[in-house]
Design a protein around this motif. Structure first.
Motif, PDB file in Angstrom:
ATOM      1  N   GLY A   1       0.811  -1.214   0.000  1.00  0.00           N
ATOM      2  CA  GLY A   1       0.000   0.000   0.000  1.00  0.00           C
ATOM      3  C   GLY A   1       0.844   1.263   0.000  1.00  0.00           C
ATOM      4  N   LYS A   2       0.189   2.368   0.333  1.00  0.00           N
ATOM      5  CA  LYS A   2       0.845   3.686   0.273  1.00  0.00           C
ATOM      6  C   LYS A   2       0.352   4.530   1.436  1.00  0.00           C
ATOM      7  CE  LYS A   2       0.056   6.242  -3.509  1.00  0.00           C
ATOM      8  NZ  LYS A   2       0.229   7.006  -4.762  1.00  0.00           N
ATOM      9  N   TRP A   3       1.289   5.145   2.159  1.00  0.00           N
ATOM     10  CA  TRP A   3       0.915   5.926   3.339  1.00  0.00           C
ATOM     11  C   TRP A   3       1.957   7.003   3.605  1.00  0.00           C
ATOM     12  CZ3 TRP A   3       3.677   6.042   8.118  1.00  0.00           C
ATOM     13  CH2 TRP A   3       4.816   5.234   8.141  1.00  0.00           C
ATOM     14  N   GLY A   4       1.616   7.886   4.521  1.00  0.00           N
ATOM     15  CA  GLY A   4       2.560   8.925   4.911  1.00  0.00           C
ATOM     16  C   GLY A   4       2.010   9.721   6.077  1.00  0.00           C
ATOM     17  N   TYR A   5       2.709  10.796   6.411  1.00  0.00           N
ATOM     18  CA  TYR A   5       2.248  11.726   7.434  1.00  0.00           C
ATOM     19  C   TYR A   5       2.060  13.077   6.755  1.00  0.00           C
ATOM     20  CZ  TYR A   5       3.876   8.269  10.833  1.00  0.00           C
ATOM     21  OH  TYR A   5       4.057   7.115  11.557  1.00  0.00           O
TER      22      TYR A   5
ATOM     23  N   GLY B   1       9.434  12.844  20.284  1.00  0.00           N
ATOM     24  CA  GLY B   1       9.157  14.273  20.259  1.00  0.00           C
ATOM     25  C   GLY B   1       8.548  14.740  18.951  1.00  0.00           C
ATOM     26  N   GLU B   2       7.893  13.825  18.226  1.00  0.00           N
ATOM     27  CA  GLU B   2       7.302  14.183  16.942  1.00  0.00           C
ATOM     28  C   GLU B   2       5.780  14.075  16.992  1.00  0.00           C
ATOM     29  OE1 GLU B   2       8.870  12.246  13.393  1.00  0.00           O
ATOM     30  OE2 GLU B   2       6.825  12.131  12.629  1.00  0.00           O
ATOM     31  N   ALA B   3       5.134  15.044  16.356  1.00  0.00           N
ATOM     32  CA  ALA B   3       3.682  14.993  16.212  1.00  0.00           C
ATOM     33  C   ALA B   3       3.366  14.783  14.739  1.00  0.00           C
ATOM     34  CB  ALA B   3       3.055  16.291  16.698  1.00  0.00           C
ATOM     35  N   HIS B   4       2.342  14.001  14.447  1.00  0.00           N
ATOM     36  CA  HIS B   4       2.005  13.742  13.048  1.00  0.00           C
ATOM     37  C   HIS B   4       0.570  13.249  12.884  1.00  0.00           C
ATOM     38  CE1 HIS B   4       4.152   9.701  13.982  1.00  0.00           C
ATOM     39  NE2 HIS B   4       2.892   9.611  14.325  1.00  0.00           N
ATOM     40  N   THR B   5       0.154  13.207  11.613  1.00  0.00           N
ATOM     41  CA  THR B   5      -1.185  12.764  11.212  1.00  0.00           C
ATOM     42  C   THR B   5      -0.990  11.686  10.159  1.00  0.00           C
ATOM     43  OG1 THR B   5      -1.875  15.074  11.469  1.00  0.00           O
ATOM     44  CG2 THR B   5      -3.421  13.582  10.360  1.00  0.00           C
ATOM     45  N   LEU B   6      -1.367  10.456  10.469  1.00  0.00           N
ATOM     46  CA  LEU B   6      -1.108   9.345   9.532  1.00  0.00           C
ATOM     47  C   LEU B   6      -2.231   9.225   8.514  1.00  0.00           C
ATOM     48  CD1 LEU B   6       0.268   5.853  10.367  1.00  0.00           C
ATOM     49  CD2 LEU B   6      -1.716   6.074   8.874  1.00  0.00           C
ATOM     50  N   VAL B   7      -1.839   9.155   7.233  1.00  0.00           N
ATOM     51  CA  VAL B   7      -2.834   8.983   6.169  1.00  0.00           C
ATOM     52  C   VAL B   7      -2.465   7.805   5.280  1.00  0.00           C
ATOM     53  CG1 VAL B   7      -3.646  11.370   6.096  1.00  0.00           C
ATOM     54  CG2 VAL B   7      -1.638  10.723   4.754  1.00  0.00           C
ATOM     55  N   ALA B   8      -3.480   7.029   4.889  1.00  0.00           N
ATOM     56  CA  ALA B   8      -3.311   5.951   3.914  1.00  0.00           C
ATOM     57  C   ALA B   8      -3.991   6.391   2.628  1.00  0.00           C
ATOM     58  CB  ALA B   8      -3.940   4.668   4.436  1.00  0.00           C
ATOM     59  N   TYR B   9      -3.345   6.091   1.499  1.00  0.00           N
ATOM     60  CA  TYR B   9      -3.869   6.472   0.185  1.00  0.00           C
ATOM     61  C   TYR B   9      -4.686   5.339  -0.426  1.00  0.00           C
ATOM     62  CZ  TYR B   9      -0.538  10.332   0.299  1.00  0.00           C
ATOM     63  OH  TYR B   9       0.148  11.461   0.636  1.00  0.00           O
ATOM     64  N   GLU B  10      -5.531   5.711  -1.393  1.00  0.00           N
ATOM     65  CA  GLU B  10      -6.175   4.703  -2.228  1.00  0.00           C
ATOM     66  C   GLU B  10      -5.052   4.001  -2.989  1.00  0.00           C
ATOM     67  OE1 GLU B  10      -9.403   4.327  -2.252  1.00  0.00           O
ATOM     68  OE2 GLU B  10     -10.293   6.261  -1.717  1.00  0.00           O
ATOM     69  N   HIS B  11      -5.114   2.682  -3.083  1.00  0.00           N
ATOM     70  CA  HIS B  11      -4.039   1.908  -3.722  1.00  0.00           C
ATOM     71  C   HIS B  11      -4.606   0.566  -4.109  1.00  0.00           C
ATOM     72  CE1 HIS B  11      -0.152  -0.269  -4.011  1.00  0.00           C
ATOM     73  NE2 HIS B  11       0.388   0.929  -4.215  1.00  0.00           N
ATOM     74  N   LYS B  12      -3.988  -0.107  -5.073  1.00  0.00           N
ATOM     75  CA  LYS B  12      -4.497  -1.423  -5.472  1.00  0.00           C
ATOM     76  C   LYS B  12      -4.333  -2.438  -4.343  1.00  0.00           C
ATOM     77  CE  LYS B  12      -0.275  -2.872  -7.955  1.00  0.00           C
ATOM     78  NZ  LYS B  12       0.212  -3.837  -6.969  1.00  0.00           N
TER      79      LYS B  12
ATOM     80  N   PRO C   1      -3.934  -3.099  -0.026  1.00  0.00           N
ATOM     81  CA  PRO C   1      -4.200  -2.424   1.245  1.00  0.00           C
ATOM     82  C   PRO C   1      -2.899  -1.890   1.843  1.00  0.00           C
ATOM     83  CG  PRO C   1      -4.331  -4.820   1.501  1.00  0.00           C
ATOM     84  CD  PRO C   1      -4.188  -4.545   0.033  1.00  0.00           C
ATOM     85  N   MET C   2      -3.003  -0.821   2.616  1.00  0.00           N
ATOM     86  CA  MET C   2      -1.837  -0.382   3.383  1.00  0.00           C
ATOM     87  C   MET C   2      -1.610  -1.401   4.487  1.00  0.00           C
ATOM     88  SD  MET C   2      -1.275   2.793   6.038  1.00  0.00           S
ATOM     89  CE  MET C   2      -2.138   1.950   7.358  1.00  0.00           C
ATOM     90  N   LYS C   3      -0.413  -1.996   4.513  1.00  0.00           N
ATOM     91  CA  LYS C   3      -0.016  -2.857   5.624  1.00  0.00           C
ATOM     92  C   LYS C   3       1.381  -2.432   6.028  1.00  0.00           C
ATOM     93  CE  LYS C   3      -2.952  -6.844   4.717  1.00  0.00           C
ATOM     94  NZ  LYS C   3      -3.030  -8.254   4.278  1.00  0.00           N
ATOM     95  N   VAL C   4       1.507  -1.991   7.270  1.00  0.00           N
ATOM     96  CA  VAL C   4       2.783  -1.483   7.766  1.00  0.00           C
ATOM     97  C   VAL C   4       3.089  -2.153   9.099  1.00  0.00           C
ATOM     98  CG1 VAL C   4       4.093   0.579   8.427  1.00  0.00           C
ATOM     99  CG2 VAL C   4       2.317   0.740   6.669  1.00  0.00           C
TER     100      VAL C   4
END
Ligand SMILES: [Fe+2]
Length: 177
Positions: free
Chosen positions: A90-94, A112-123, A125-128
């Motif tokens: 799959g495909k993901w990022g912050y 010490g990091e703040a973030h917002t996790l997003v998964a993209y539409e992809h053929k 599934p996002m598996k991390v």
């Protein structure tokens, strides 16, 4: 002993006889960690779920496969401790970083990091595969603390879900080390 060797050069090597120290706990072996069997994935947000692989209540730490079947979101949060991630599919990022991760990509996030996790539409599934040290501190729109999530909350979610889908809460306890 694992599967018997046939022609492998190491076939005559004897296994160590004293494997575990008296107070050591057994290893964890789980076949097919990023399974397609959706019962194993515990809903974590409305669009993202988590298969627990290893849970350490004492270290407030866990390993899991984070999964999203389509576009997904884990809302903004802060990590006082480190996070490791390895992308299986799959495909993901912050939203906060300029990279986008796909299969094979490794990520380390410093404490010490703040973030917002997003998964993209992809053929696929996002598996991390994640190694997370709790707690996560949920943040509001202004970046202020709005609650927390630690290993005990994770265990609670996992137990309730495993009970509901028939895997049994005991299956979660077996992951404790
Ligand atoms: Fe995170």
């Amino acid at each position: 002993m694992p599967e018997t060797a046939t022609s492998e050069f190491w076939r005559d090597i004897k296994p160590i006889t004293r494997v575990f120290k008296p107070d050591a706990l057994a290893e964890v072996y789980l076949a097919n960690a990023p399974t397609e069997d959706e019962r194993y994935y515990v809903p974590f947000s409305e669009t993202v779920s988590s298969r627990p692989l290893w849970i350490s209540p004492a270290q407030n730490r866990w390993c899991d496969i984070l999964m999203a079947k389509g576009a997904g979101l884990v809302n903004r949060h802060y990590h006082p401790h480190e996070v490791f991630a390895y992308t299986i599919s799959g495909k993901w990022g912050y939203l906060e970083h300029d990279w986008t991760a796909t299969a094979g990509d490794f990520v380390y996030e410093t404490p010490g990091e703040a973030h917002t996790l997003v998964a993209y539409e992809h053929k696929d599934p996002m598996k991390v595969f994640f190694i997370v040290t709790g707690p996560l501190i949920w943040l509001d729109e202004n970046g202020n603390s709005a609650g927390h999530f630690d290993v005990h909350d994770y265990i609670g979610l996992c137990r309730a879900h495993y009970d509901k889908v028939g895997l049994g809460a005991e299956a979660v306890r077996k992951l404790f080390r």
